[in-house]
Write an enzyme that holds these catalytic residues in place. Structure first.
Site, short mmCIF file in Angstrom:
data_model
loop_
_atom_site.label_atom_id
_atom_site.label_comp_id
_atom_site.label_asym_id
_atom_site.label_seq_id
_atom_site.Cartn_x
_atom_site.Cartn_y
_atom_site.Cartn_z
NE ARG A 220 2.71 -4.14 11.32
CZ ARG A 220 3.80 -4.03 10.57
NH1 ARG A 220 4.94 -4.59 10.97
NH2 ARG A 220 3.75 -3.39 9.43
NE ARG B 115 7.84 -2.10 5.97
CZ ARG B 115 6.52 -1.97 6.04
NH1 ARG B 115 5.81 -1.81 4.94
NH2 ARG B 115 5.91 -2.04 7.20
NE ARG C 275 -3.68 -0.85 9.84
CZ ARG C 275 -2.69 -0.21 9.24
NH1 ARG C 275 -2.81 1.04 8.92
NH2 ARG C 275 -1.58 -0.86 8.93
CE LYS D 47 -2.08 -0.77 3.95
NZ LYS D 47 -1.39 -1.99 4.40
NE ARG E 51 6.61 0.51 9.71
CZ ARG E 51 5.43 0.43 9.11
NH1 ARG E 51 5.31 0.91 7.89
NH2 ARG E 51 4.39 -0.10 9.70
#
Ligand code: AMP
Length: 209
Positions: free
Chosen positions: A161, A120, A86, A13, A150
């Site tokens: 998550r 990531r 969400r 996204k 992150r």
């Protein structure tokens, strides 16, 4: 055109919202990025948000809807929402504020998502996303900012998550399907492949400029 990008964490996204807003006249709004900026500035909102984000939980709706409203003010059209809504409650609140023209679900397999999240790297300055698999530099190729992992891109938070996505966010698929706003694109391919899938889908529903 007002667009929502929907999908699991790591589906793409953020990357796709960035690319779309660079090529076309969209404002990219990421509630997650707003929270990360507040965390970096150590504001009161940042401290509260961090206590949820670092564990992989959603930030409470009243706080998040407030953040969204502030970022949407004076903005009635041409935005991409990345990471909002969400859950169904947030989606209902959103429909009271603005009209949404299209919701794109980026559909990617869980094993691909996990691999992306664990590799990531995020630019602390501009939010650009890279992956260890194909990027070996320690600084962002766009702005030179430092690349960091992150705080919520660790094994434990990722599991949480993904669970939160299944329980809270996935019901939005039926929510937007019922409103005839949903398009599903294949999110398993490369970044350019995803981008072209999204572009094709959006062009079916309006002009991109
Ligand atoms: P993202 O950058 O979209 O992956 O968001 C990072 C984290 O910020 C999420 O895992 C949540 O903890 C929080 N967050 C972002 N957007 C929302 C939202 N719409 N509702 C609740 N929490 C959010």
């Amino acid at each position: 055109m007002n667009i929502i990008l929907l999908g699991a964490p790591g589906s793409g996204k953020g990357t796709q919202a960035k690319l779309l807003s660079e090529k076309y006249d969209f404002k990219h709004i990421s509630t997650g990025q707003v929270f990360r900026d507040e965390i970096a500035k150590k504001t009161e909102l940042g401290l509260i948000a961090d206590s949820y984000i670092s564990k992989g939980y959603l930030v409470p709706d009243d706080i998040t809807v407030d953040v969204l409203k502030k970022n949407l003010s004076n903005l009635q059209e041409n935005f991409i929402l990345d990471g909002f809504p969400r859950n169904v409650n947030q989606a209902e609140k959103l429909s009271d504020i603005v009209k949404i023209d299209r919701v794109i679900l980026i559909d990617a397999k869980e094993e691909i998502i996990k691999e992306r999240l664990l590799g990531r790297l995020t630019c602390i300055n501009c939010g650009e996303i890279f992956n260890k698999i194909n990027y070996s530099l320690s600084h962002c190729s766009k702005c030179g900012g430092e690349l960091i992992i992150r705080g919520d891109d660790n094994e434990e938070a990722i599991v949480k998550r993904l669970e939160v996505y299944k329980v809270a966010t996935k019901p939005l698929i039926d929510f937007y399907k019922a409103k005839k706003l949903l398009s599903v694109i294949d999110g398993n391919g490369t970044i350019p492949e995803q981008f072209s899938n999204i572009e094709k889908e959006l062009l079916k529903f309006g002009e991109l400029n």
